[in-house]
Design a protein around this motif. Structure first.
Motif, mmCIF file in Angstrom:
data_model
loop_
_atom_site.group_PDB
_atom_site.id
_atom_site.type_symbol
_atom_site.label_atom_id
_atom_site.label_comp_id
_atom_site.label_asym_id
_atom_site.label_seq_id
_atom_site.Cartn_x
_atom_site.Cartn_y
_atom_site.Cartn_z
ATOM 1 N N GLN A 12 21.111 27.627 -22.842
ATOM 2 C CA GLN A 12 20.951 28.984 -23.147
ATOM 3 C C GLN A 12 19.572 29.527 -23.927
ATOM 4 O O GLN A 12 19.328 28.834 -25.003
ATOM 5 N N ASP A 58 19.864 34.192 -21.101
ATOM 6 C CA ASP A 58 19.779 33.754 -19.629
ATOM 7 C C ASP A 58 20.155 32.162 -19.895
ATOM 8 O O ASP A 58 19.759 31.602 -20.750
ATOM 9 N N THR A 59 20.773 31.501 -18.663
ATOM 10 C CA THR A 59 21.240 30.258 -18.491
ATOM 11 C C THR A 59 20.336 29.707 -17.699
ATOM 12 O O THR A 59 19.933 30.252 -16.481
ATOM 13 N N GLU A 81 21.331 31.908 -14.243
ATOM 14 C CA GLU A 81 22.057 33.095 -14.578
ATOM 15 C C GLU A 81 21.313 34.218 -15.433
ATOM 16 O O GLU A 81 21.024 33.846 -16.807
ATOM 17 N N ARG A 82 21.093 35.272 -15.167
ATOM 18 C CA ARG A 82 20.523 36.097 -15.992
ATOM 19 C C ARG A 82 21.584 36.620 -17.019
ATOM 20 O O ARG A 82 22.606 37.104 -16.783
ATOM 21 N N ARG A 84 23.175 39.743 -19.110
ATOM 22 C CA ARG A 84 23.572 40.959 -18.636
ATOM 23 C C ARG A 84 22.911 42.289 -19.506
ATOM 24 O O ARG A 84 22.572 42.060 -20.680
#
Length: 84
Positions: A12, A58-59, A81-82, A84
Motif C-alpha cells: 500500500q 492505493d494498493t 486498487e485505487r 477512495r
C-alpha cells in the motif's frame, strides 16, 4: 534480464511526496517463534513511479530492478486498487 531474479510484491502506498517516487509498505504475518501467535511485520520500500500516477492509499504491485538511486531499487508494475 533474467525473470527468475525478479521479485514482485504487493503493498500500500503511504507517501507520494517525492517526484517520480512512492513509498510502499509491505506487510506480512509471521508466527511468533515461541507462542505461535501471528504477528505483523512491515517493510517500507521506495519504488519508481514514472508518471506520478499513484496516490496515498492505493494498493500497488512493485518489482525489483537494478538500483536507481541510493534507496530506490523497486519499480511500479501496476495499480491494483485505487484509494477512495
Amino acid at each position: 534480464m533474467n525473470s527468475e531474479n525478479l521479485r514482485t510484491v504487493t503493498g500500500q502506498v503511504v507517501s507520494n511526496r517525492m517526484d517520480k517516487t512512492i513509498t510502499v509498505v509491505i506487510e506480512r504475518k509471521i508466527p511468533h517463534p515461541l507462542y505461535k501467535k501471528y504477528i505483523r511485520r512491515s517493510s517500507k520500500l521506495h519504488a519508481h513511479d514514472e508518471n506520478n500516477d499513484c496516490t496515498i492509499g492505493d494498493t500497488v504491485s512493485i518489482t525489483s530492478v537494478k538500483p536507481l538511486s541510493k534507496t530506490k531499487s523497486w519499480q511500479l508494475v501496476s495499480i491494483l486498487e485505487r484509494a477512495r
